[in-house]
Design an enzyme around this catalytic site. Sequence first.
Site, PDB file in Angstrom:
ATOM      1  N   HIS A 248       0.488  15.613  -2.864  1.00 34.88           N
ATOM      2  CA  HIS A 248       1.160  16.605  -3.701  1.00 34.88           C
ATOM      3  C   HIS A 248       0.395  17.912  -3.582  1.00 34.88           C
ATOM      4  CE1 HIS A 248       3.382  13.317  -5.626  1.00 34.88           C
ATOM      5  NE2 HIS A 248       2.220  12.698  -5.743  1.00 34.88           N
TER       6      HIS A 248
ATOM      7  N   SER B 221       0.822  -1.197   0.000  1.00 30.60           N
ATOM      8  CA  SER B 221       0.000   0.000   0.000  1.00 30.60           C
ATOM      9  C   SER B 221       0.859   1.250   0.000  1.00 30.60           C
ATOM     10  CB  SER B 221      -0.914   0.000   1.236  1.00 30.60           C
ATOM     11  OG  SER B 221      -1.638  -1.190   1.313  1.00 30.60           O
TER      12      SER B 221
ATOM     13  N   CYS C 187      -4.548  -2.574   0.344  1.00 32.83           N
ATOM     14  CA  CYS C 187      -4.983  -3.933   0.051  1.00 32.83           C
ATOM     15  C   CYS C 187      -5.433  -4.565   1.360  1.00 32.83           C
ATOM     16  CB  CYS C 187      -3.856  -4.767  -0.555  1.00 32.83           C
ATOM     17  SG  CYS C 187      -3.411  -4.283  -2.229  1.00 32.83           S
TER      18      CYS C 187
END
Length: 270
Positions: free
Chosen positions: A123, A118, A146
């Site tokens: 950003h 994972s 996951c």
Amino acid sequence: MSLTPEQRIELHEFNNLTKSLSFNMYDICYTGTKEERERYIQYIDEQYNADRLTAILTKVTEIIGAHVLNVAKQDYIPQGASVTMLVSEGPVESAPKEQFEESPGPIPETVVMHLDKSHVTVHTYPEYHPNEGISTFRADIDVSTCGEISPLKALNYMIHSFDTDIMTIDYRVRGFTRDKTGHKLFIDHDINSIQNYIPDDIQEQFNMIDVNIFQENIFHTKAKLKDFDLNNYLFGTKKEDLTAEEQQKIEAQLKMEMDEIFYGKNIVKK
């Protein structure tokens, strides 16, 4: 339907489902001069630098129960920052049953389980209009996991971590896993709207629209702040320092910017 750990379906080997949450927030501001614009960008870079973003993502990983394996972070010139974390998984036997309920996640940290294969990324994108004095700050956060738990549990905390005028949120469950008989499972939890993971007091502050494709396990919610106080959108000046005509013009520019972001298209001025 809420499932306790004892009621969960027994799988063949492990859960292969991938659950991805993309959270985008926008902060809109009016910067009437070059100096105000530069100070706004500087303010954003200080408020949301790589170190603070790392702290936010670290709290996200705690909420979803992840172990941080690696952190890459960077501040950029002239503006912006990025952080990427790789996280790992462990046993789920100790996961409390509330983690399998369709409800908002916690504000404080709550370690519930560990995640495998994972990542969590953020950003930032500060920018400004070349002519009209509008400055916009956007932050994109992606949480991909996951396993059994949904990254939506961290959404409540992320909303509280940013001052946001507009939010766009995407959630998708991809791939499949199998039960012990080999029967495919394309989703392992109930969900009909991302809004179920947003507290009522937050929903009351925003106008919200859903665009969902249930048969594909794709969910989308966008939200725009209801209340508008011009003083909350001025950087370096106050509403009282402006003429009525200037106030009206600036307010129209800000609302146009917010509507275009919310609806995802340029709006032709009449």
